[in-house]
Design an enzyme around this catalytic site. Structure first.
Site, PDB file in Angstrom:
ATOM      1  N   ALA A  11       0.872  -1.192   0.000  1.00  0.00           N
ATOM      2  CA  ALA A  11       0.000   0.000   0.000  1.00  0.00           C
ATOM      3  C   ALA A  11       0.904   1.236   0.000  1.00  0.00           C
ATOM      4  O   ALA A  11       0.793   2.130   0.843  1.00  0.00           O
ATOM      5  CB  ALA A  11      -0.969   0.005   1.184  1.00  0.00           C
ATOM      6  N   HIS A  39       7.024   5.788   1.319  1.00  0.00           N
ATOM      7  CA  HIS A  39       7.777   4.630   0.846  1.00  0.00           C
ATOM      8  C   HIS A  39       8.642   5.019  -0.368  1.00  0.00           C
ATOM      9  O   HIS A  39       9.789   4.594  -0.485  1.00  0.00           O
ATOM     10  CB  HIS A  39       6.827   3.502   0.428  1.00  0.00           C
ATOM     11  CG  HIS A  39       5.952   2.973   1.532  1.00  0.00           C
ATOM     12  ND1 HIS A  39       4.585   3.193   1.557  1.00  0.00           N
ATOM     13  CD2 HIS A  39       6.230   2.227   2.623  1.00  0.00           C
ATOM     14  CE1 HIS A  39       4.069   2.593   2.626  1.00  0.00           C
ATOM     15  NE2 HIS A  39       5.040   2.014   3.296  1.00  0.00           N
TER      16      HIS A  39
HETATM   17  P1  AMP Z   1       5.137   0.032   6.338  1.00  0.00           P
HETATM   18  O1  AMP Z   1       4.785  -0.373   4.960  1.00  0.00           O
HETATM   19  O2  AMP Z   1       4.119   0.928   6.988  1.00  0.00           O
HETATM   20  O3  AMP Z   1       5.594  -1.114   7.202  1.00  0.00           O
HETATM   21  O4  AMP Z   1       6.395   0.973   6.201  1.00  0.00           O
HETATM   22  C1  AMP Z   1       7.544   0.546   5.498  1.00  0.00           C
HETATM   23  C2  AMP Z   1       8.643   1.529   5.756  1.00  0.00           C
HETATM   24  O5  AMP Z   1       8.246   2.814   5.302  1.00  0.00           O
HETATM   25  C3  AMP Z   1       8.968   1.677   7.260  1.00  0.00           C
HETATM   26  O6  AMP Z   1      10.368   1.806   7.416  1.00  0.00           O
HETATM   27  C4  AMP Z   1       8.248   2.945   7.612  1.00  0.00           C
HETATM   28  O7  AMP Z   1       8.825   3.622   8.708  1.00  0.00           O
HETATM   29  C5  AMP Z   1       8.397   3.751   6.339  1.00  0.00           C
HETATM   30  N1  AMP Z   1       7.390   4.797   6.269  1.00  0.00           N
HETATM   31  C6  AMP Z   1       6.051   4.653   6.425  1.00  0.00           C
HETATM   32  N2  AMP Z   1       5.447   5.850   6.359  1.00  0.00           N
HETATM   33  C7  AMP Z   1       6.416   6.768   6.167  1.00  0.00           C
HETATM   34  C8  AMP Z   1       6.437   8.189   6.025  1.00  0.00           C
HETATM   35  N3  AMP Z   1       5.316   8.921   6.072  1.00  0.00           N
HETATM   36  N4  AMP Z   1       7.624   8.793   5.847  1.00  0.00           N
HETATM   37  C9  AMP Z   1       8.770   8.063   5.814  1.00  0.00           C
HETATM   38  N5  AMP Z   1       8.820   6.735   5.929  1.00  0.00           N
HETATM   39  C10 AMP Z   1       7.668   6.090   6.109  1.00  0.00           C
END
Ligand code: AMP
Length: 278
Positions: free
Chosen positions: A29, A34
């Protein structure tokens, strides 16, 4: 971009990659946050692997595993356009085959905040990230500061287990109005989206107050009250912590992080910002 779903193919493809290899672990998603990690990865490595795996073991009972947003085709199109080399998207049974029996527990730093609110969450995170490192064998891996405690837990794990992967944190990417981008923002109704804005605003206001010397406990309570009146139904925590150890702080005598988690509607949001002493 190769889309790979089994370990043998991943190992073969990985062995063909020359130069430094970066891994960006995600649960899909994908949004601009990301994408920023993926773009940053290109500055640090010649080759990039992005993983998409909605890891069941980091979700607690009653959490949003079954409704977590999934949109792999759109995610793959974005990653291909960014020039990513490999999309590693294993099914659950490849990551956790029958007989799987190991868990990585990072002590101490996981006790409070997300660790307290979501028992077992960080065991799930540390275990899957250790596995992703073993699968993709990256030189460097990028994580968002959005999940600040997670970043600290991963740093602790690689230090403790002598894992030869450089861990790089990337600043949180926000919408123009300040809300931190999150795959979970997709759950928010219009009015919840409006209420959610109170989270970054309360953090910014509390950080400014703490910086100018207001007492920490009263400031954190005020931020909590603000979130309640904005429409958050449950505040898991609003906390000031040492920026590197996440130890509790009652005075701003070292670089700190202000972290919060709260529920609006059916959605639990987290956010955090830096609070540096003058
Ligand atoms: P997730 O898919 O939510 O597990 O996130 C995957 C990676 O993207 C993790 O390292 C999160 O910390 C990073 N991430 C998610 N949202 C953000 C954001 N708004 N800004 C920067 N990195 C993000």
């Amino acid at each position: 971009m190769q889309i790979i779903r089994d370990l043998l193919t991943l190992r073969a493809a990985r062995s063909q990659l020359s130069g430094r290899v970066a891994l960006v672990p995600t649960m899909g998603a994908l949004h601009e946050g990301h994408r920023t990690l993926v773009v940053e990865a290109a500055r640090l490595a010649e080759r990039r692997i992005v993983s998409i795996f909605v890891n069941p073991t980091q979700f607690g009972p009653g959490e949003d595993l079954s409704r977590y947003p999934r949109q792999e085709a759109a995610d793959a199109a974005m990653l291909a356009a960014e020039g990513v080399d490999i999309l590693w998207a294993p099914p659950v049974e490849v990551v956790y085959p029958a007989g799987f029996a190991t868990s990585v527990h990072v002590g101490g730093i996981t006790d409070a905040l997300e660790g307290a609110a979501r028992p077992g969450h960080f065991d799930g995170v540390a275990t899957v990230v250790a596995k992703l490192f073993g699968q993709a064998t990256p030189d460097v891996a990028l994580f968002g500061e959005k999940d600040y405690q997670q970043l600290a837990v991963i740093r602790r794990m690689v230090a403790d287990l002598d894992i030869a992967v450089d861990i790089v944190g990337v600043p949180t990417v926000r919408d123009a109005d300040g809300l931190a981008l999150s795959s979970r923002n997709a759950y928010l109704t219009r009015s919840e989206r409006t209420a959610a804005l109170a989270l970054p605003r309360a953090l910014a206001a509390a950080a400014a107050a703490i910086r100018r010397g207001d007492p920490v406990p009263a400031t954190l309570e005020a931020a909590s009250a603000t979130l309640h009146s904005a429409g958050f139904s449950r505040i898991d925590y609003v906390a000031l912590r040492d920026a590197s150890t996440l130890a509790a702080m009652t005075r701003l005598d070292a670089p700190a992080r202000l972290l919060a988690a709260a529920v609006v509607g059916t959605t639990r949001l987290i956010d955090n910002i830096a609070v540096d002493p003058e």
